[in-house]
Motif scaffolding. Sequence first.
Motif, PDB file in Angstrom:
ATOM      1  N   ASP A 351       0.828  -1.200   0.000  1.00  0.00           N
ATOM      2  CA  ASP A 351       0.000   0.000   0.000  1.00  0.00           C
ATOM      3  C   ASP A 351       0.861   1.247   0.000  1.00  0.00           C
ATOM      4  N   GLN A 357      -0.806   3.449  -7.311  1.00  0.00           N
ATOM      5  CA  GLN A 357      -1.932   2.539  -7.148  1.00  0.00           C
ATOM      6  C   GLN A 357      -2.327   1.870  -8.452  1.00  0.00           C
ATOM      7  N   ASP A 358      -1.333   1.433  -9.144  1.00  0.00           N
ATOM      8  CA  ASP A 358      -1.678   0.803 -10.418  1.00  0.00           C
ATOM      9  C   ASP A 358      -1.582  -0.704 -10.350  1.00  0.00           C
ATOM     10  N   GLY A 359      -1.321  -1.237  -9.182  1.00  0.00           N
ATOM     11  CA  GLY A 359      -1.259  -2.681  -9.077  1.00  0.00           C
ATOM     12  C   GLY A 359       0.044  -3.248  -9.576  1.00  0.00           C
ATOM     13  N   THR A 399      -2.422   9.258  -5.083  1.00  0.00           N
ATOM     14  CA  THR A 399      -3.806   9.537  -5.468  1.00  0.00           C
ATOM     15  C   THR A 399      -4.366  10.561  -4.528  1.00  0.00           C
ATOM     16  N   GLU A 400      -5.476  10.969  -4.831  1.00  0.00           N
ATOM     17  CA  GLU A 400      -6.011  12.013  -3.987  1.00  0.00           C
ATOM     18  C   GLU A 400      -6.201  11.505  -2.581  1.00  0.00           C
ATOM     19  N   GLU A 401      -6.611  10.308  -2.452  1.00  0.00           N
ATOM     20  CA  GLU A 401      -6.700   9.817  -1.088  1.00  0.00           C
ATOM     21  C   GLU A 401      -5.320   9.383  -0.706  1.00  0.00           C
ATOM     22  N   PRO A 403      -2.557   8.112   0.951  1.00  0.00           N
ATOM     23  CA  PRO A 403      -2.305   7.445   2.214  1.00  0.00           C
ATOM     24  C   PRO A 403      -1.000   7.927   2.811  1.00  0.00           C
ATOM     25  N   ALA A 405       0.412  10.221   4.219  1.00  0.00           N
ATOM     26  CA  ALA A 405       0.104  11.507   4.844  1.00  0.00           C
ATOM     27  C   ALA A 405       1.315  12.394   4.812  1.00  0.00           C
ATOM     28  N   PRO A 463      -9.750  10.716 -10.687  1.00  0.00           N
ATOM     29  CA  PRO A 463     -10.556  10.863  -9.465  1.00  0.00           C
ATOM     30  C   PRO A 463     -10.935  12.305  -9.260  1.00  0.00           C
ATOM     31  N   GLN A 466     -13.507  13.118 -11.508  1.00  0.00           N
ATOM     32  CA  GLN A 466     -14.784  12.518 -11.151  1.00  0.00           C
ATOM     33  C   GLN A 466     -15.563  13.419 -10.227  1.00  0.00           C
TER      34      GLN A 466
ATOM     35  N   ARG B 109     -18.260   7.354  -4.114  1.00  0.00           N
ATOM     36  CA  ARG B 109     -17.190   7.366  -5.099  1.00  0.00           C
ATOM     37  C   ARG B 109     -15.855   7.168  -4.409  1.00  0.00           C
ATOM     38  N   ASN B 113     -13.290   4.118  -4.989  1.00  0.00           N
ATOM     39  CA  ASN B 113     -11.891   4.304  -5.355  1.00  0.00           C
ATOM     40  C   ASN B 113     -10.964   3.619  -4.363  1.00  0.00           C
ATOM     41  N   CYS B 120      -6.124  -3.560  -6.025  1.00  0.00           N
ATOM     42  CA  CYS B 120      -4.905  -3.575  -6.835  1.00  0.00           C
ATOM     43  C   CYS B 120      -3.748  -4.193  -6.081  1.00  0.00           C
ATOM     44  N   ASN B 121      -3.850  -4.178  -4.796  1.00  0.00           N
ATOM     45  CA  ASN B 121      -2.768  -4.730  -4.001  1.00  0.00           C
ATOM     46  C   ASN B 121      -2.751  -6.237  -4.183  1.00  0.00           C
ATOM     47  N   VAL B 134      -5.121   1.916   4.613  1.00  0.00           N
ATOM     48  CA  VAL B 134      -5.453   3.015   3.706  1.00  0.00           C
ATOM     49  C   VAL B 134      -6.959   3.108   3.541  1.00  0.00           C
ATOM     50  N   LYS B 137      -8.529   4.439   6.534  1.00  0.00           N
ATOM     51  CA  LYS B 137      -8.356   5.879   6.646  1.00  0.00           C
ATOM     52  C   LYS B 137      -9.423   6.599   5.842  1.00  0.00           C
TER      53      LYS B 137
END
Lengths: 834, 147
Positions: A351, A357-359, A399-401, A403, A405, A463, A466, B109, B113, B120-121, B134, B137
């Motif tokens: 993570d 976050q593209d896997g 990403t916008e979220e 993680p 921080a 995102p 969106q 949304r 996401n 994806c993990n 994550v 959070k």
Amino acid sequence: MEGLTLSEAEQKLYSELFGTCDVDHTGRVSGTRASELFLASQLPHDTLQQITELCGATRLGHFGRSQFYIALKLIAAVQNGLPVRLDSLNTGGDMPLPRFVHIKGTEQDKKRMQFANAGVSHHMSMEADHYTSPDKPHHPILERQTTHPGVLPPPPSSRGHVRSGSSGNPPHILHSRQHVVSEAASNNLPLQATATSPQDSYSSSPYNTSPPTTSPPSQRRSTDRHHSGPAATAAATAKRSLFDNRMEVQWTGQYGAAAQAAGVNTADGWVEFSSSPASQPRSLGPGPGGAPTDSEDESDPWTITQEQRDYYTAQFKTMQPDLHGLIQGTTAREFFQRSKLPIAQLSRIWDMSDVNQDGALSLEEFFAAFHLVVARRNGYDLPETLPQALMPKSTQPATEEDPFAGAPPMAGGGTPPVPATAPQTQAAPQPAPQAPPQPAPQAPPQPTPQAAPQAPPQPTQQPTQQPTGAQGGSKSADENWATFDENSSSPSPVVQSPANFDFAAVHPDPASKIIQPVPVRMSPEGQTYSDYRPRTFSEPIPTDVVNLRRERSGTSPSKHPKSGDTAEFTPGKIAPPPPSSRSKSAKSSGKHPAPQPLAPPPAVPPRHVSPATKGPKVVQQNSEQAMPISPTPKTTPNNVVNFITAEAAVPAEGLKHSRTMSLDSKAGSAFRTKWTFRRSVSFQPEVPLATDTPPTPPPRPHDQTRDKAEDTPVEPPTKPVKKKAPTPPPVRPRNRHRSGEDSQKSELRQEEPSTNDRRRHVSAPATRVPPIPPPPVRRKREDIQAAIRAHKERNTVLSRTNSELQGDLAEATEERVTLELQLQKLKPFGVTGL
Amino acid sequence: MTGQRLSKMAVCVAVISKENYPLYIQTIPTEDDLKFHYTVHTSLDVVEEKINNVGKTTNDLRELYLGLLYPTEDYKVYGYVTNTKIKFVVVVESSNTALRDNEIRTMFRKLHNAYTDMVCNPFYTPGDRITSRVFEKVVNGMMLQDS
């Protein structure tokens, strides 16, 4: 054994030492070994003798674990000035750990020390939180590490060490510090190398666990290291690096012998890893790159040294030859699972390191992940967020979220400088062999992360888009309402994209009140009242329109061959053939009663005018809808005229007609047309023949009303369109009033108004609630359009009705004529007969 | 805490797998968890009904956002289902009138996401309970306005 309470640190240290001494795995420490260790404590022999006796070793002839521990504790006590007595054992919990000074002469001691330290530090402790050693022992470690941080030596806080890794450090540290000071440079290298070596070994080795094999390699390695300079043998783990080269040299010799066993014992996993040939790169790098790296390492334990970077790159290549490419998730998963870390931790590492976050892992991400795994293996706790040093250079701001921080979008910018400089500095001193590969990995990692980030930015942007899309979507959704009503009756709202579900057109809250655009098939006509009821319109205007529609539908369906037909006023929903329309209208009318109580808002006044203007069109539409049958152009004009006249004469009438049609503006115009049909049908039969054109309007309302009434029961399941119905009704009643027709009409009117009012009232509150969100302005526009449509429909209906009535009139006239003729014929008889 | 109540977004967030067993349920600590668990469980019926109905009426793309599933006296339950039949259920307080439908959509949304990011993990097996921090959070961020 006497009750012996050991602190965590003590426990760990003691166990380490015990392990170190107990090379035979017998569970006991021989006197000689123990004495050697004790001697290192620099206590007088007599004291040591006493201690030995006290702990009971003398009795046993050897040091069992408990004896050993007691002895150690006693040593600590004595070192702190406490008398050599068993009581000292329990003096205080904060007794410092015994300090063992490394005696050069005692190789075994050295080894042991190293082992103690090494084993301790390198103990692969998967789970953190094992070690809670007091800060004291750590300080030395920290100090030591400050000199060469960066490398992953025993975790400063080594919380994760199961065994008292750090506990082993203190004594070691004291000793090492001296050396460190004297040989900072060399130590740096070793440290670095050590740190990297474990990593390398760890990573390179397939995580096998064959201690024996490690020893020779470690020995070899140490030799190599020695040659290279720092000589931080992997087997020894980072700790070893602490010792200066001399020690290592000495070690090397003995290490092979004793170290192996001990080392293996303590550094199980480590040893293996280190044994791997992966150490080679390490040996290459450490020396030259040590100094520069150290400076960086000092700043951040998470910084990846060049050696590490090279190693990681090599590992990356085993999975993905293209350094610019990505390692797929599954591949990476298998790879990292070899580290034997728990899946939960691996998941967390992933993570953190999969920034975009593209896997998949790009080179930079791979570095971060690998580094984290290595750190974890070394006992470092996983950070909550990705450390700055590990952030991919060109990191796209996650990403916008985010993680991370600690790594806001800027992190990418902040991090790049650090790692960028690091590799560069590292690259500089790097010898030739590494130079070529370094620049390559350096360059690719940067471009790669950049490339990767480009991908992430897109998803990131998505995102962000969106939300905006959602915002826009929601608004458009509102607008869609209107369009929906007008165009499609599809229940599913517009779905622009799977992600933009914001405006899923379906608004659950308002749904209850605000009718879905679904075209109202108002059957309404006949049942003005019933129509009213169900229509829970929120819009005033639509009701008018609906009214219009109702009228039309009422008239059209029946048999209005006349009027031309212009289905167009309902763009999408031209009423189908009369029968169906009739049914539909019936349905709609039926629906009217069913639906929620839409409040047919007043908004009547404007209506009055519209029907008139729309007369012609309506007529046409009516005719068309009514029946494809016989478009009677001739009647059209008549109808038109009539209609118009009627309209003009009694604008209210028209409105009244449409009253039952509470078609919402949003509802498909088709509904209106249907209403029209309905209207016409219903009207005709009931229209009194005698009525002239002008009078037709008056009766029409009646008919309409009746029609509506009929229709209403027919079609209970009214669609939302019905909701609109109420609106027209209110209009109509008003019109009726104005027109002041005959009693029936007045009755109807009265009924309607009352009903409508009632309904209106009922629905009003309901409708009020939902409309709040949609912008009123838009609604008005929609309403107006809807009203226009409704009027058109109404006009059509009226025209049809008109034509029908005219036909009836004609028939009636004919009959009359016939009868008169007959009468005349008869009369003469009578007269003549007489 | 009381002061925060009004600004709270969601009272309970749940993620249900396609086999209708819970993957993740999180409620605000001050509330009775069991009650919300039950609420979410009963809302599954409504979700199923909605997705089945939509399927019948329209063959085209099914709407992901299901909207208000059903309101109770104290709470309103919103639903969202992904194309893989993963369901998200959010319970908000009825007293929270300031919560607009749009905000609920935004919430879903975000959840979606976060869920896709988690999927994806490679170390996450779909169908496992969700343990990603994550993801947590994100959820916590929407449960308490101030977080």
